[in-house]
Design a protein around this motif. Structure first.
Motif, PDB file in Angstrom:
ATOM      1  N   VAL B 178       0.812  -1.212   0.000  1.00 39.03           N
ATOM      2  CA  VAL B 178       0.000   0.000   0.000  1.00 39.03           C
ATOM      3  C   VAL B 178       0.851   1.270   0.000  1.00 39.03           C
ATOM      4  N   VAL B 179       2.181   1.095  -0.158  1.00 37.90           N
ATOM      5  CA  VAL B 179       3.061   2.263  -0.165  1.00 37.90           C
ATOM      6  C   VAL B 179       3.367   2.653  -1.609  1.00 37.90           C
ATOM      7  N   SER B 180       3.187   3.935  -1.935  1.00 37.56           N
ATOM      8  CA  SER B 180       3.632   4.438  -3.234  1.00 37.56           C
ATOM      9  C   SER B 180       4.713   5.474  -2.993  1.00 37.56           C
ATOM     10  N   MET B 181       5.795   5.360  -3.770  1.00 39.33           N
ATOM     11  CA  MET B 181       6.953   6.217  -3.513  1.00 39.33           C
ATOM     12  C   MET B 181       7.465   6.846  -4.787  1.00 39.33           C
ATOM     13  N   VAL B 182       7.920   8.085  -4.669  1.00 47.18           N
ATOM     14  CA  VAL B 182       8.598   8.772  -5.764  1.00 47.18           C
ATOM     15  C   VAL B 182       9.980   9.172  -5.265  1.00 47.18           C
ATOM     16  N   SER B 183      10.999   8.940  -6.098  1.00 43.64           N
ATOM     17  CA  SER B 183      12.374   9.236  -5.692  1.00 43.64           C
ATOM     18  C   SER B 183      13.104   9.968  -6.796  1.00 43.64           C
ATOM     19  N   GLN B 184      13.834  11.008  -6.411  1.00 43.49           N
ATOM     20  CA  GLN B 184      14.645  11.700  -7.415  1.00 43.49           C
ATOM     21  C   GLN B 184      15.927  10.938  -7.710  1.00 43.49           C
ATOM     22  N   SER B 185      16.302  10.032  -6.811  1.00 47.16           N
ATOM     23  CA  SER B 185      17.472   9.205  -7.071  1.00 47.16           C
ATOM     24  C   SER B 185      17.002   7.840  -7.530  1.00 47.16           C
ATOM     25  N   GLY B 186      17.541   7.386  -8.641  1.00 43.77           N
ATOM     26  CA  GLY B 186      17.102   6.104  -9.187  1.00 43.77           C
ATOM     27  C   GLY B 186      17.670   4.944  -8.392  1.00 43.77           C
ATOM     28  N   GLY B 187      19.009   4.849  -8.381  1.00 39.56           N
ATOM     29  CA  GLY B 187      19.658   3.723  -7.728  1.00 39.56           C
ATOM     30  C   GLY B 187      19.244   3.629  -6.281  1.00 39.56           C
ATOM     31  N   TYR B 224      -0.899  12.516  -7.332  1.00 36.15           N
ATOM     32  CA  TYR B 224      -1.536  11.339  -7.919  1.00 36.15           C
ATOM     33  C   TYR B 224      -1.748  10.255  -6.860  1.00 36.15           C
ATOM     34  N   PHE B 225      -0.726  10.057  -6.015  1.00 41.41           N
ATOM     35  CA  PHE B 225      -0.851   9.022  -4.977  1.00 41.41           C
ATOM     36  C   PHE B 225      -1.981   9.362  -4.000  1.00 41.41           C
ATOM     37  N   ILE B 226      -2.177  10.648  -3.759  1.00 34.41           N
ATOM     38  CA  ILE B 226      -3.285  11.044  -2.878  1.00 34.41           C
ATOM     39  C   ILE B 226      -4.618  10.613  -3.495  1.00 34.41           C
ATOM     40  N   ASP B 228      -4.980   8.185  -5.789  1.00 37.46           N
ATOM     41  CA  ASP B 228      -5.009   6.745  -6.068  1.00 37.46           C
ATOM     42  C   ASP B 228      -5.631   5.989  -4.887  1.00 37.46           C
ATOM     43  N   PRO B 229      -6.785   5.362  -5.087  1.00 37.60           N
ATOM     44  CA  PRO B 229      -7.480   4.762  -3.933  1.00 37.60           C
ATOM     45  C   PRO B 229      -6.709   3.607  -3.287  1.00 37.60           C
ATOM     46  N   GLN B 230      -5.818   2.958  -4.028  1.00 38.06           N
ATOM     47  CA  GLN B 230      -5.094   1.813  -3.469  1.00 38.06           C
ATOM     48  C   GLN B 230      -3.870   2.228  -2.657  1.00 38.06           C
ATOM     49  N   THR B 231      -3.471   3.482  -2.780  1.00 38.34           N
ATOM     50  CA  THR B 231      -2.300   3.945  -2.021  1.00 38.34           C
ATOM     51  C   THR B 231      -2.743   4.409  -0.642  1.00 38.34           C
ATOM     52  N   GLU B 232      -2.121   3.842   0.409  1.00 37.37           N
ATOM     53  CA  GLU B 232      -2.445   4.272   1.772  1.00 37.37           C
ATOM     54  C   GLU B 232      -1.353   5.125   2.386  1.00 37.37           C
ATOM     55  N   GLU B 249       0.219  23.152  -0.062  1.00 38.68           N
ATOM     56  CA  GLU B 249      -1.070  22.802  -0.682  1.00 38.68           C
ATOM     57  C   GLU B 249      -1.197  21.280  -0.851  1.00 38.68           C
ATOM     58  N   VAL B 250      -0.135  20.653  -1.345  1.00 36.63           N
ATOM     59  CA  VAL B 250      -0.172  19.206  -1.557  1.00 36.63           C
ATOM     60  C   VAL B 250      -0.268  18.477  -0.218  1.00 36.63           C
ATOM     61  N   GLY B 251       0.507  18.949   0.749  1.00 36.87           N
ATOM     62  CA  GLY B 251       0.454  18.341   2.074  1.00 36.87           C
ATOM     63  C   GLY B 251      -0.943  18.433   2.669  1.00 36.87           C
ATOM     64  N   ASN B 252      -1.595  19.569   2.474  1.00 33.00           N
ATOM     65  CA  ASN B 252      -2.946  19.727   3.010  1.00 33.00           C
ATOM     66  C   ASN B 252      -3.937  18.777   2.338  1.00 33.00           C
ATOM     67  N   LYS B 253      -3.729  18.545   1.051  1.00 35.51           N
ATOM     68  CA  LYS B 253      -4.599  17.572   0.370  1.00 35.51           C
ATOM     69  C   LYS B 253      -4.423  16.185   0.976  1.00 35.51           C
ATOM     70  N   ALA B 254      -3.166  15.840   1.276  1.00 43.01           N
ATOM     71  CA  ALA B 254      -2.914  14.524   1.874  1.00 43.01           C
ATOM     72  C   ALA B 254      -3.543  14.436   3.259  1.00 43.01           C
ATOM     73  N   LEU B 255      -3.436  15.526   4.021  1.00 41.84           N
ATOM     74  CA  LEU B 255      -4.059  15.540   5.351  1.00 41.84           C
ATOM     75  C   LEU B 255      -5.563  15.361   5.230  1.00 41.84           C
ATOM     76  N   ALA B 256      -6.148  16.055   4.255  1.00 45.67           N
ATOM     77  CA  ALA B 256      -7.588  15.943   4.066  1.00 45.67           C
ATOM     78  C   ALA B 256      -7.970  14.527   3.663  1.00 45.67           C
ATOM     79  N   ALA B 257      -7.104  13.877   2.877  1.00 46.25           N
ATOM     80  CA  ALA B 257      -7.385  12.513   2.429  1.00 46.25           C
ATOM     81  C   ALA B 257      -7.015  11.477   3.490  1.00 46.25           C
ATOM     82  N   GLY B 258      -6.347  11.916   4.556  1.00 47.84           N
ATOM     83  CA  GLY B 258      -5.954  10.983   5.609  1.00 47.84           C
ATOM     84  C   GLY B 258      -4.810  10.070   5.217  1.00 47.84           C
ATOM     85  N   LYS B 259      -3.965  10.524   4.287  1.00 53.30           N
ATOM     86  CA  LYS B 259      -2.822   9.690   3.888  1.00 53.30           C
ATOM     87  C   LYS B 259      -1.517  10.308   4.384  1.00 53.30           C
TER      88      LYS B 259
END
Lengths: 739, 739
Positions: B178-187, B224-226, B228-232, B249-259
């Protein structure tokens, strides 16, 4: 499962005074063991020691002692210790708390040198348990027994297969290693050993738990581990030390022996560990003194099992960096940044490569790798593995590099093994530490990791952990350099019988003028001042001192001088002084009609300078400790102070000064002239000499403020308070009281 | 392997403006994928994506594109994108940097909505790479392509078996989580996923790496992860954000979504990240602003892989504590202390049990266990496992308890399973979080751990890690409560055309008097003062203001007023003022003969009050941010300041005030009266409104000092400096220059 309760010096008493009991060789490797209260049910706590000693192949004789049985698990059981055919080197006591004293006395009568008391129900439960524990202390002293516990979980000597204790971790077999650990917590200590040895790749040699620690102490064990030739790394888990003032001495022995000591001190946020007394004592809660002592002793603090494992694995490489200059080689830019953050944030620096190094690297590092430090060699190493060897060798050869970290991301499988072989080839030919961050899981790079382990090259799954481990190595290397540099330094010692006599038997706080005369005895500059008992004397003193002056009524019965309006500042001339003299005396009497008046202090007004605060707290555990901070809000609001245990040498005094956050203010921030740091360091050293000389008489001392003048102009103590030992129970005076 | 270089706003440009490209559903779950530059050697970087897509069972169509081949690994290969029979949802570009632009244009012509550019050699290498990257930005914009990369390692959508990338971690199979992650570093990002999923017990749903991030940004993915219904649980690894001002703004959306959003920001100690300009900007290095934004956004910072795993596993329990009151149940006293240290040190409290709880516990907790919190149930639980159930239930039922931690030492085997069953029975019937510290190795307690995992009860090998995870839960719960409480608050907005016009087009710094008039426009109190151009005006102003006054020559050409001796303080009467007026002007002219003199400022002398400093920095990444600290050494030496991104609401202003270490001074430390915190908060809110209103015109603003008077007496800005945007390149003025 221990519950450490600090004992009074009378109740505690370190075993260090006794030669026999601290030569712990026979404790860890006993020729015969008695198990007092052994149970036939081998799954109970009192049944497990026999089970585990036998299942792990203990080679000495085993003597279960229990009047109820003829035999336990096929071993002959004796009814009492007296009946044993020989004197065991070690007895394990597993009976109920109420019966422990009797058993311990029997051990003493038999002449058993070491006894582990597993039983609970002593000081950790309070009430009657405290008295019962006190009785054990007396018996141990009477018979000269080295007691371990009570309320502990025993000992494991992996190397010699002595599993003398209980608990689920005793079920497993362990590879012998080079770490010896002492823990005041039984359950937790053995968990640490189990996780470190089994999953952490850090094998233990010995593990002992000490519980309530009435006899052989944590530091006794640390000293033994320093002497034990097979121990390379020493670890401790402590809740509190009764013999804390030995910390620096023991730490110095470890530094001299070249053995790192990793100490996990818990109980940092517990409220009310001790009653707050003076300002200085208030700031020097137990944790502040522990941290000061750890630093002075070169003891590395750890905060989690993983720290202990990571740092321990770093020390297994058997090398320390000569300096703090780090080179990072990485195939992942992101991980290089992480490692940089960790190391720089912990006092290391990125090495500046020599021009020849850069020239050589340019020959073979691909164009879009970075030649700055961290060196990003990029995924191009996949194409030519000799790049690893050449890059690593070139960087190790750079004289500006003290240690190297290499980051291999998640490389795995066959290529991983080939890369590991290249690294081993180079890293085993240098005495500079080489550490690796390598995130491949164990199962996908077993061959690579095996080669590294074999060559004692530390490797970590996370660049963060690798960076912290490297910084731990660097911290210990720095501690050892500091130790070498300072061991020739002799701490100033002063003997001032006049001062000792002035304090001896005193019950009241020593007021300002008298306290400053004591400071002056030790060569600490104080304000020019005179105590007047008549107006004429006051005028004469002011003439001698020079206006403006301050007037302060001196009375042991008036602590709140300012509140009593018994203070006047900035008096500019004779007439003003004459009026003020009457006024402050009148106010003092009005405030407290029966106050004993010692006189009126006429004091110079200090112009300029930075307000500092010095102090001494004579801690029941640590002995005299010296504090330094900047005055006012720095000390009181920000708690920005430095502590050291006395005696303090000049270089340590300078460390204290440079350590506080407000240091730039003294060094000359905000366009101000630098302050007289030499004189300040000298005052700290002299205060330390005072603290040692007056240890028997002094409870606390505050110098607040001490004015630090411009460079070359010295320091000046403008107010001071001394609380004699016999008065140590009194509630605290705060800074304002004394103005 | 990414190298993030902050781009100019022109070069960057978030994809957020574009609806199509941020609906990333088709990116993560493409119906067809083109692989541009696919190699027949499946072990090379350009061969791996096809290999991994097929080996993991990708269900859509695959189109290798390479004019050199007819087929790749049995899949038909096309010579160009134009020839493909359909428009793929996603194209992977794996050609040399020089050919990427051409390929991207072909993608655009074909109408491909999403393109991952794996190739390196762009802005991370500097020089020509920067221009080449700029060209990619133009092409992406022209064809409206959602570009991921360049210089990245691709994406894994575990849930839908889309393994679109390269690297050794692509070899493994993963359980979807249920974890979705974005990383600026590939390796590094993929290492995190691999270790978390495989050894950490935290399975991932999606993982995407963004490298140089010219198109779809980290925050686009978080948004997008906020949705995405499968991402917790959302995680990010960042080196820097080009669209950082969206964080709140993005953080507040996540707070509102409870993620929960867990963010790992690196590059904290890098020197010279940006040129220091004003005092405020100097204190507000990038990291200070990131930390302010994370706090405002309710984004939890992590510092290591283990943090991410531990906190992620805590969030999997799907509950947050209602408050910060923790109960600890332990069978090991030592471990209980450890946990207490960690939780208390991170803002939690030990719950005070209700009397009924204590009464009930006394019925069955054995005599030598402790009934205080932590509750030490001792090893007696071995004798009666129902104790666990009853103790846990009783404590969970206590209304003063918000969450529970239980410490099971190294319990293992069959008893461990029975204990786990008891815990599961109770913990699944409450909505309070229950976390466990349990040090048994996985292999000796598989059944117990299996039951806990099944019931989503988080468990940790170390009490330290368990305590930190619990504190992370508590931090997020607190952030959510703060968000709920503050979402109704409206930030003050002010529009002051007069002020905007006064700054528009200005190239020189705005001097004190004019700067304070702008502050006054926004309702911030300033010193009473008047600008005099004649001695008579000065005398008149002094009469109006009241002695003592200060005189300060105002000139855009004299920044070092004090150095120029163009300032006189504490003028007490007319005659003194008349003489001083001539003197400061004479000194100013002598200092700089051609200086343009605006006049002489006659200013009231502020009596009392605490010196504070307020500031605005208009950050290129974050936009306007507001700073608050105490004056002098607090800000300059101790860096004891608080930042927030504007706009700042009243409750956030109060947070800023309470956050600094020097806060006790304002609240009334050292026997002083409390300061006017209401007025101070109001000034911060008004400064925030100013910062937003003047965003286009203002580069930096310092109010130094702002006097905070006693409660009820307000605040007063005594000096100020404004640097207009058009002057932002000028070297910094320090505080002393402006006196």
């Amino acid at each position: 499962m221990s519950a450490f309760l600090p004992a009074t010096p009378a109740a505690g008493g370190s075993a260090a005074q006794n030669d026999m009991r601290t030569d712990l060789e026979r404790f860890f490797n006993p020729r015969a063991i008695a198990i007092v209260g052994a149970s036939q049910d081998l799954n109970t706590i009192s049944g497990q020691p026999l089970k585990f000693l036998r299942s792990h192949g203990y080679k000495g004789a085993l003597y279960p002692v229990n009047p109820r049985y003829q035999e336990v698990a096929g071993v002959r059981c004796h009814a009492s210790l007296a009946e044993l055919p020989e004197v065991p080197d070690l007895a394990l006591i597993l009976v109920n708390a109420a019966r422990v004293a009797d058993m311990l006395r029997q051990c003493g009568a038999k002449g058993v040198p070491y006894v582990i008391i597993f039983s609970s129900g002593f000081s950790e439960v309070g009430g009657g348990g405290v008295n019962m524990q006190q009785e054990l202390v007396s018996i141990a002293r009477e018979f000269n027994i080295g007691v371990i516990g009570p309320n502990c979980q025993g000992m494991i000597n992996v190397a010699d297969s002595v599993f003398a204790g209980f608990g689920s971790v005793f079920n497993a077999d362990y590879e012998p290693g080079v770490v010896s650990m002492v823990s005041q917590s039984g359950g937790f200590g053995f968990s640490v050993m189990n996780l470190s040895s089994k999953d952490g790749g850090l094998a233990f040699r010995q593990m002992v738990t000490t519980g309530n620690e009435i006899g052989v102490s944590t530091l006794d064990f640390v000293e033994y581990f320093i002497r034990d030739p097979q121990t390379e790394i020493i670890a401790g888990y402590i809740e509190g030390l009764k013999d804390a003032r030995r910390l620096v001495e023991v730490g110095n022995k470890a530094l001299a022996a070249g053995k790192p000591v990793l100490m996990w001190k818990v109980g940092n946020t517990e409220q009310g560990q001790r009653a707050a007394v003076s300002h200085t004592a208030n700031l020097g809660g137990a944790m502040a003194l522990y941290q000061a002592a750890f630093r002075q002793a070169g003891i590395l603090q750890v905060e989690d099992i993983q720290d202990l494992i990571d740092y321990g694995r770093a020390f297994r490489c058997g090398r320390l960096p000569r300096g703090n200059r780090l080179a990072i080689i990485t195939i992942s830019g992101g991980a290089g940044i992480l490692m940089t953050d960790e190391c720089i944030g912990r006092g290391m620096q990125l090495a500046q490569f020599a021009p020849e190094t850069l020239a050589r690297l340019r020959e073979f590092v691909p164009s879009f790798g970075s030649l700055l430090n961290p060196v990003d060699v990029t995924a191009a190493i996949f194409n030519d593995l000799s790049l690893i060897n050449r890059t690593l060798q070139t960087i190790i050869d750079d004289p500006n590099v003290d240690c190297v970290a290499m980051i291999n991301a998640s490389l795995q499988g066959e290529i991983a093994a080939r890369i590991a072989a290249e690294i081993v080839a180079v890293a085993t030919k240098t005495d500079k530490p080489v550490l690796l961050a390598w995130s491949a899981r164990d199962v996908v790079a077993p061959e690579a990791y095996g080669m590294l382990d074999q060559a004692r090259i530390p490797h970590y799954k996370s660049p963060v952990r690798c960076g912290r481990a490297l910084a731990a190595l660097s911290w210990c290397a720095e501690a050892r350099r500091r130790f070498e540099a300072q061991r020739a330094e002799v701490a100033l010692r002063l003997s001032r019988p006049v001062a000792r006599e002035a304090l001896a038997g005193k019950t009241a706080d020593v007021s300002e003028h008298a306290a400053k005369r004591i400071l002056a005895e030790y060569g600490i500059s104080v304000t020019r001042e005179g105590l007047a008992t008549t107006k004429e004397q006051a005028l004469e003193a002011a003439k001698r001192i020079g206006y403006p002056v301050a007037l302060k009524v001196q009375s042991p019965d008036i602590s709140h001088k300012t509140e009593a309006k018994a203070v006047r500042l900035g008096i500019a001339a004779d007439a003003e002084l004459a009026a003020a003299y009457d006024e402050v005396l009148r106010n003092a009497i009005a405030h407290k009609p029966d106050a004993r008046i010692e006189g009126v202090l006429v004091q110079e007004t200090v112009q300029g300078g930075i307000e500092a605060i010095l102090g001494v707290t004579n801690d029941p555990l640590f002995g005299p400790a010296v504090m330094f901070g900047l005055g006012g809000i720095f000390a009181e609001v920000l708690k920005d102070v430095a502590f050291r245990l006395a005696p303090v040498t000049p270089s340590v005094a300078r460390e204290m000064i440079a350590e506080i956050k407000g240091y730039p203010l003294l060094a000359g921030a905000r366009g101000k002239a630098p302050a007289d740091i030499d004189a300040l360091a000298d005052a700290i050293v002299r205060l330390s000499a005072l603290a040692v000389d007056l240890e028997a008489e002094l409870a606390e001392l505050d110098v607040n403020p001490l004015f630090v003048m411009d460079k070359g102009k010295g320091v000046k103590a403008a107010d001071a308070l001394i609380r004699p030992r016999s008065n140590a129970g009194k509630p605290p005076m705060n800074a304002d009281e004394r103005r």
